[in-house]
Design an enzyme around this catalytic site. Structure first.
Site, mmCIF file in Angstrom:
data_model
loop_
_atom_site.group_PDB
_atom_site.id
_atom_site.type_symbol
_atom_site.label_atom_id
_atom_site.label_comp_id
_atom_site.label_asym_id
_atom_site.label_seq_id
_atom_site.Cartn_x
_atom_site.Cartn_y
_atom_site.Cartn_z
ATOM 1 N N TYR A 253 13.276 42.114 -8.678
ATOM 2 C CA TYR A 253 12.955 42.130 -7.253
ATOM 3 C C TYR A 253 14.223 41.924 -6.433
ATOM 4 O O TYR A 253 15.243 42.550 -6.720
ATOM 5 C CB TYR A 253 11.908 41.051 -6.926
ATOM 6 N N TYR B 247 -3.503 51.189 -11.941
ATOM 7 C CA TYR B 247 -2.391 50.270 -11.725
ATOM 8 C C TYR B 247 -2.780 48.840 -12.089
ATOM 9 O O TYR B 247 -2.024 48.117 -12.754
ATOM 10 C CB TYR B 247 -1.958 50.367 -10.257
ATOM 11 N N VAL C 9 5.352 38.447 -12.461
ATOM 12 C CA VAL C 9 4.833 37.199 -11.891
ATOM 13 C C VAL C 9 3.902 36.458 -12.846
ATOM 14 O O VAL C 9 3.457 35.352 -12.543
ATOM 15 C CB VAL C 9 4.099 37.423 -10.546
ATOM 16 N N LYS D 30 5.852 47.739 -15.198
ATOM 17 C CA LYS D 30 6.547 48.778 -14.422
ATOM 18 C C LYS D 30 7.629 49.448 -15.266
ATOM 19 O O LYS D 30 7.964 50.613 -15.067
ATOM 20 C CB LYS D 30 7.157 48.173 -13.151
#
Lengths: 317, 317, 317, 317
Positions: free
Chosen positions: C253, C197, C271, C75
């Site tokens: 996050y 993505y 993750v 990201k």
């Protein structure tokens, strides 16, 4: 079964007895309300049920003559009292939609800017009590007077110890009241309204009294209490129908849809373990058993009502 | 007023005429649904109403013979079809509580982990369509067949142009479907289910057909359609009562409580401007007028139903 | 420790070794991501760490040369690529506030009408990928090309099996994409954007490559990769500072505030167990260990960074 | 510009003057806080700014010597006082994540069961005040003493009229306090804590005092106030860094991410129109201008800080 049923009513006598027998198997499946110590002291394994018919007959089984704490069932009576006091203006301060959330949630109150969804969730009942507090010098006594008239029992009162215990732990209700005050939807000091609110919640009745006190909702708004004039209207027939509609859509917290689906009668429940149901044109049913399910409704009470409509067809036209 | 009323029914004839006259004053108070272009083309100033009585008589006024887009009213029929197909197992995939939020909200779906609150909000109807998509090779045709049988009209169909327009803009419903799929509560590809869903929503009926198609709900589960065998059950009497209970608590999106309070009959509304109402034991009422209020319900339709119960007392027992 | 440290850097060598030793005690305190099968296969007890200093020196310890799945760390790269492509216009489609909620929540997206809070939550990264999908014929290849240039590794690629596995289970991300499309904040077909993505998320790097690839953020926007021209700007110094600010407030996050408090460096976590941190003016740190805490961040990775700043003071000015 | 700058500092003198000139154009773009009458009386078109450098030099421009109401800026001081009093135990009662919602929202507090997200939203500051109320016989005076010491001004006090006005309208803060009490995260009577809270919020300082009072955060935890012993630590260097990290992620309500992105310094804002910013190792900046943007932050204040970092590069390493 204590009243003297007329011969033709032996069926209802049997129905209540059968339900009471079947209900025994459900003891242990719920938990007694324990959010205030005084309520938690009630013995769990109690079950009482009473019917009051519009023809004046009545039936009971089990612990139908033991007083219990009405708790949220009083929201029904304060709502009726406010409706009589201010009429449809009531709806500028509270809505009449099911809440779709736990009975004491803040979230919806925030998204709807301080207007509670209906008079049967805590926030709505607090607004109703605020309205009555503005209306009466002693709202708690006015409420008690109305309930004494409906039950024809001048000794009816609230449990002082439970009222005090509720008041001492009413932090969340205080939060709701102040929150609505921040939106301008609360006119009296929250401390004062909460005093009244906790007293009313702590009012105690027996099943037989509760069935009698709600008779006007089954009888087109007309009370049958002995102390009343014959045919005295508590509400107009249309207003009584509307109150029943609200009970049907909002009477069991966030299980209202499920109660409507399974039982199909207007009801109001309380965490004291009581439930009152209206069979319009027929009569009223009250049931009490302290063990509650996860949504705060009496386990045996819900079972008893479901069986009653199965055995009588009272939810069919 | 086109059917031939029997002499004793002249009252209902007059009631419909009076309501139609009064309703004219409300034109301009709502807006025609415009979220898809094809729906927005409908002329706003239309009003039709039809009664179908359990004795077989029927009454209409205004545009009661003009087909309109059923939209969410089809959620009632898919729900009944799924209830017949899978029975009470349905309730493992969808709840039966009022939603307490806008009809296409994501928030509650998230907090309740992919289980929609009831079959009458979009998420719930999508799950119902998913269930039927698993059950039938061509769920869209199975649905259409059922509706043709209920209306006794082999030409009944969906509007292809509206179905396509809805499908092209169904982003939010696709989001709901994928969201439920992420929780495991969606079994077929969302693309396929949405095809079926948009076709069913685009089904067109007239007021008279809609009143006839829902007759079983007023008649203890028994259909009166000419093509049916006499006394053919669509649902059991108890199941019909339960469907009515769900319509009463959840039938008008987030205005369900208000409809119950004001009108007090089980209903289902659609953004095409239609509303169908059930008067158990008496008959069914359908009304159509395209202008909608802020909650997506027909302005003149709601007025017409409120006046009808005032003039007939059908919401009293 | 594989690179040849210059004598004066023996301190950093020792620091990494000490951290690696201490970190062993934490194995077993987290869980490997298991939402897609392919990710769950990674051995849990791995730990690697790499430093890349602005002076060109570098240090590693443990499994620093093992490729791992970047996941959400990508990201950061797609955000930088979009910032270069459309500049500050990016902020009309995505916000830059911390989310205050789980990384894939729908609730906030609904209350803010389809504008994701920042580019580092899933919804925001999907919008960024949508922007790049509009910009490049093959956005996935454009992204890969940029990462190969930054790492100076022409063989860098995504793991096809993980990409496919993510795509097959991307229901919630599909829901987010369609939901934003319903608000007009998504321009390409969600299916196509999700393909891109999932490929980008499945890109694999080693710790050494990751430290090198983010060097421009520690070095005033200037890349040090061997394949680059000396002094080549990836971003302006000011833009690099802004990216770092966003990493500091939104990079972990819903634990971003905690990371800022404890570690105080701009970071981005994934993750796959990777974390990259920027020490502006000094260098970059990457760490990898697959066991995750309840908020989805690497347990040993967070520990390693906290110890690093304690031992070096790099979070002080 | 009133202090005597040393010759080498003429640049900062010019910078402040340039910012003050440019800022004039922004008058009229915001609104003075009007939720309490006393605050709304402040003239809108005021602008003051002060710098305090770690070398002891200082600079001012405009209304830098006019006292203004600190409001939420005091949350910074109560947080520091509580951190000194109870240390890291503080984090059992309040979080350190950005809130992602309006500064006085109930929603998150409900979903996180009474633990506020951070000490800089109202709920968090109320918990901090509750902690200090438990700690000090007169928390309001303890707080005032600390601020007098930091500013070296024994006459510093709160505005009694504003404190009373805030207390009279503190319904929402009372709701927050009772709500947290219902979760067990509030130990003193809300009435008492709110008295203290409203007094502290009404404390008044000038820009020069505010810059001086926060110097320890720019100076590794060490105070420079004349009344302090040389080198007196308010906080450890590491604790000061952590406070700065919290200011960076949470200091500007729900615009914290935007401030970090545009300005990149730890800050704290207040609805009185003040903002204080920390440039670690360099100095502190305070600015005051009463007109607020939609998120409650000073329009000219935010502009002034953004220009300052552009002109000085203080947000770069």
């Amino acid at each position: 079964m204590t009243e003297t049923p007329r011969p033709t009513d032996s069926h209802l006598h049997d129905v209540l007895q059968q339900i009471a027998n079947e209900a025994q198997d459900l003891f242990g499946r719920g938990e007694v309300a324990n959010y205030i110590p005084a309520l938690a002291e009630v013995p769990a394994r109690r079950f009482g049920m009473a019917l009051a018919m519009v023809d004046g007959s009545s039936y009971t089984v089990g612990d139908a003559h033991t007083p219990f704490s009405l708790q949220s069932i009083t929201k029904l009576f304060t709502f009726v009292l406010a409706l009589k006091a201010v009429g449809e203006d009531l709806w500028t301060r509270v809505g009449r939609e099911p809440s779709g959330a736990a009975f004491n949630s803040m979230v919806q109150l925030e998204s709807e800017r301080g207007i509670p969804r209906n008079p049967f969730i805590n926030a709505g009942a607090l607004v109703v009590t605020d309205i009555l507090t503005s209306r009466y010098a002693h709202m708690d006594l006015a409420m008690l007077g109305a309930l004494r008239r409906l039950t024809d029992d001048p000794a009816l009162t609230w449990n002082v110890r439970i009222a005090k215990s509720e008041r001492d732990t009413a932090h969340r209700n205080m939060a709701l009241a102040y929150f609505m005050k921040s939106y301008g939807n609360f006119h009296n000091p929250p401390e004062l309204v909460l005093d009244n609110y906790c007293r009313q919640c702590a009012t105690e009745m027996t099943c037989t009294q509760l069935a009698q006190a709600t008779m006007f909702l089954a009888n087109g708004g007309v009370d049958l209490a002995k102390g009343s004039q014959p045919g005295e209207h508590v509400l107009s027939a249309d207003a009584a129908r509307r109150v029943n509609a609200l009970m049907l859509t909002c009477g069991a917290y966030d299980a209202s849809g499920d109660f409507a689906y399974r039982i199909g009668l207007p009801i109001k429940t309380g965490v004291g373990g009581g439930i009152v149901a209206i069979a319009p044109g027929r009569g009223t049913i009250s049931v009490w058993s302290p063990e509650l399910d996860a949504k705060g409704n009496s386990v045996l009470g819900a079972f008893a009502l479901e069986r009653l409509v199965q055995l009588t067809g009272w939810n069919h036209d």
